[in-house]
Design a protein around this motif. Structure first.
Motif, short mmCIF file in Angstrom:
data_model
loop_
_atom_site.label_atom_id
_atom_site.label_comp_id
_atom_site.label_asym_id
_atom_site.label_seq_id
_atom_site.Cartn_x
_atom_site.Cartn_y
_atom_site.Cartn_z
N ASP A 2 26.17 -3.67 50.48
CA ASP A 2 26.98 -3.58 51.69
C ASP A 2 27.04 -2.12 52.15
O ASP A 2 26.58 -1.21 51.48
CB ASP A 2 28.37 -4.20 51.49
N TYR A 3 27.62 -1.91 53.34
CA TYR A 3 27.56 -0.58 53.92
C TYR A 3 28.42 0.43 53.19
O TYR A 3 28.13 1.63 53.22
CB TYR A 3 27.86 -0.62 55.42
N SER A 4 29.50 -0.03 52.52
CA SER A 4 30.30 0.92 51.76
C SER A 4 29.44 1.51 50.65
O SER A 4 29.45 2.72 50.39
CB SER A 4 31.53 0.24 51.17
N ALA A 5 28.64 0.64 49.99
CA ALA A 5 27.77 1.13 48.92
C ALA A 5 26.67 2.03 49.49
O ALA A 5 26.34 3.08 48.91
CB ALA A 5 27.17 -0.06 48.18
N ILE A 6 26.11 1.65 50.63
CA ILE A 6 25.06 2.46 51.24
C ILE A 6 25.61 3.84 51.60
O ILE A 6 25.00 4.87 51.30
CB ILE A 6 24.47 1.74 52.48
N PHE A 7 26.81 3.88 52.21
CA PHE A 7 27.37 5.17 52.57
C PHE A 7 27.80 5.95 51.34
O PHE A 7 27.80 7.18 51.35
CB PHE A 7 28.50 5.04 53.59
N GLY A 8 28.15 5.22 50.26
CA GLY A 8 28.44 5.90 49.01
C GLY A 8 27.23 6.74 48.59
O GLY A 8 27.37 7.84 48.07
N GLN A 13 24.02 13.40 52.46
CA GLN A 13 23.05 13.85 53.46
C GLN A 13 23.64 13.85 54.86
O GLN A 13 23.33 14.69 55.69
CB GLN A 13 21.84 12.92 53.44
N TYR A 14 24.49 12.85 55.13
CA TYR A 14 25.16 12.77 56.43
C TYR A 14 26.01 14.03 56.64
O TYR A 14 25.96 14.67 57.70
CB TYR A 14 26.04 11.52 56.43
N ILE A 15 26.76 14.40 55.59
CA ILE A 15 27.63 15.57 55.67
C ILE A 15 26.79 16.83 55.88
O ILE A 15 27.12 17.69 56.71
CB ILE A 15 28.50 15.68 54.39
N ALA A 47 39.24 5.98 62.39
CA ALA A 47 38.80 4.99 61.41
C ALA A 47 37.44 4.39 61.78
O ALA A 47 37.35 3.69 62.77
CB ALA A 47 39.84 3.86 61.34
N PRO A 48 36.38 4.66 61.03
CA PRO A 48 36.30 5.52 59.86
C PRO A 48 36.04 6.97 60.30
O PRO A 48 35.36 7.20 61.32
CB PRO A 48 35.08 4.96 59.12
N CYS A 49 36.53 7.91 59.52
CA CYS A 49 36.49 9.31 59.97
C CYS A 49 35.25 10.06 59.51
O CYS A 49 35.03 11.20 59.95
CB CYS A 49 37.75 10.03 59.51
N GLY A 50 34.43 9.48 58.61
CA GLY A 50 33.29 10.25 58.09
C GLY A 50 33.80 11.55 57.49
O GLY A 50 34.79 11.58 56.76
N ASN A 51 33.13 12.67 57.84
CA ASN A 51 33.56 13.95 57.28
C ASN A 51 34.62 14.65 58.15
O ASN A 51 34.88 15.83 57.97
CB ASN A 51 32.37 14.88 57.03
N ALA A 72 32.67 10.28 49.07
CA ALA A 72 32.11 11.60 49.43
C ALA A 72 32.70 12.09 50.76
O ALA A 72 32.92 13.28 50.95
CB ALA A 72 30.60 11.52 49.52
N PHE A 73 32.95 11.16 51.68
CA PHE A 73 33.56 11.58 52.96
C PHE A 73 35.00 12.01 52.73
O PHE A 73 35.46 13.00 53.31
CB PHE A 73 33.50 10.44 53.98
N ASP A 74 35.70 11.27 51.90
CA ASP A 74 37.09 11.62 51.58
C ASP A 74 37.14 13.04 50.99
O ASP A 74 37.95 13.87 51.40
CB ASP A 74 37.62 10.57 50.59
N SER A 104 37.96 4.72 66.92
CA SER A 104 36.91 4.35 65.99
C SER A 104 35.55 4.67 66.60
O SER A 104 35.15 4.07 67.59
CB SER A 104 36.99 2.86 65.66
N LEU A 105 34.87 5.67 66.01
CA LEU A 105 33.57 6.09 66.54
C LEU A 105 32.47 5.66 65.56
O LEU A 105 32.40 6.13 64.42
CB LEU A 105 33.57 7.62 66.72
N THR A 106 31.62 4.76 66.02
CA THR A 106 30.43 4.28 65.30
C THR A 106 30.70 3.85 63.85
O THR A 106 29.94 4.20 62.94
CB THR A 106 29.28 5.31 65.33
#
Ligand SMILES: C[S@@+](CC[C@H](N)C(=O)[O-])C[C@H]1O[C@@H](n2cnc3c(N)ncnc32)[C@H](O)[C@@H]1O
Length: 251
Positions: A2-8, A13-15, A47-51, A72-74, A104-106
């Motif tokens: 799921d996307y939580s795991a993918i963003f984990g 790299q996103y940051i 929500a969600p805030c990313g970095n 990692a975003f937290d 909520s942005l993207t």
């Protein structure tokens, strides 16, 4: 996955992309912040805030609360002094009726249980509060870019469930009123195509490494044209706004 795991996995790299090229999405954040119409003293939930990039636009940081499921975003938010809670977006544990605006942005296109999400945002808003969602629309060039090009070059794939009519229905089901659609069009911009290639490779976690020519070809579908002065990628999202009525039979 799921996307939580993918963003984990890909949050680092996103940051890095956001920190190395902080101006790439400045038009996007400026447009989004404008749509929030945040007044002095109003409290915003991101929500969600990313970095936590949006927090830079808020003059008083007490007005800002971010939430994101990815550790990692937290962490990145906390290092930057941005108020963030690591939590599922659908069950935040935050106090009800404590925000004037939810933005909520993207992030919505990664969430597959949208009615629960909209119910949680309705609970968190005070009566009279507003919801502003800016995200990819179904059957749009940005949607095709993500679910086709990014999907092909990120080994975890990308299959976003982009905004469509069911979202307006879901918002009404959750209790929202004055549900309105609009379009937000602007560009991502960096000095050179090479910079943009590096930025996108990190932001989207393109670990299968498309070369510059391949990426340039994909930009054509977004309306990009070669230019010697700068690299501007037309990027348009859909805007979905709604209000929690002041006196409502849902309260
Ligand atoms: C494209 S980023 C957007 C972040 C920030 N709003 C921005 O514009 O930079 C997507 C965000 O969705 C978060 N996310 C992860 N799993 C999610 C899920 N299951 N549902 C919703 N969002 C999720 C990620 O942690 C990430 O912060």
């Amino acid at each position: 996955m799921d996307y939580s795991a993918i963003f984990g996995k890909r949050a680092g790299q996103y940051i890095e992309a956001c920190e190395r090229w902080p101006d790439a999405r400045v038009e996007e954040f400026s447009a989004f912040f404008g749509y929030l119409k945040l007044q002095q003293g109003e409290r915003l939930l991101d929500a969600p805030c990313g970095n936590g990039t949006l927090a830079r636009y808020v003059s008083n940081l007490h007005q800002y609360q971010g939430v994101d499921p990815a550790p990692a975003f937290d962490r990145a938010c906390k290092i930057a002094g941005v108020n963030c809670k690591k939590t599922s977006l659908r069950a935040t544990g935050l106090v009800g009726a404590s925000f004037d605006v939810v933005g909520s942005l993207t992030g919505v296109h990664h969430e597959f249980n949208r009615v629960e999400l909209y119910q949680e945002w309705f609970r968190l808003l005070r009566p009279g509060g507003r919801l502003v969602i800016m995200d990819v629309g179904r059957a749009t060039p940005v949607g095709e870019f993500l679910n086709d090009f990014v999907d092909r070059w990120n080994s975890n794939g990308h299959q976003g469930d982009f905004l469509h009519e069911a979202d307006a229905v879901g918002l009404k089901q959750a209790g929202f009123e004055r549900v309105l659609w609009a379009d937000a069009a602007y560009s991502w911009e960096l000095p050179t195509d090479k910079n943009m290639h590096a930025f996108m490779s990190k932001l989207f976690g393109l670990d299968l490494s498309p070369d510059l020519a391949t990426m340039r070809h994909s930009w054509l579908g977004l309306g990009w044209r070669p230019s010697p002065g700068s690299c501007r990628i037309p990027w348009s999202l859909r805007l979905l706004t709604a209000v929690k009525a002041r006196v409502s039979h849902y309260d």
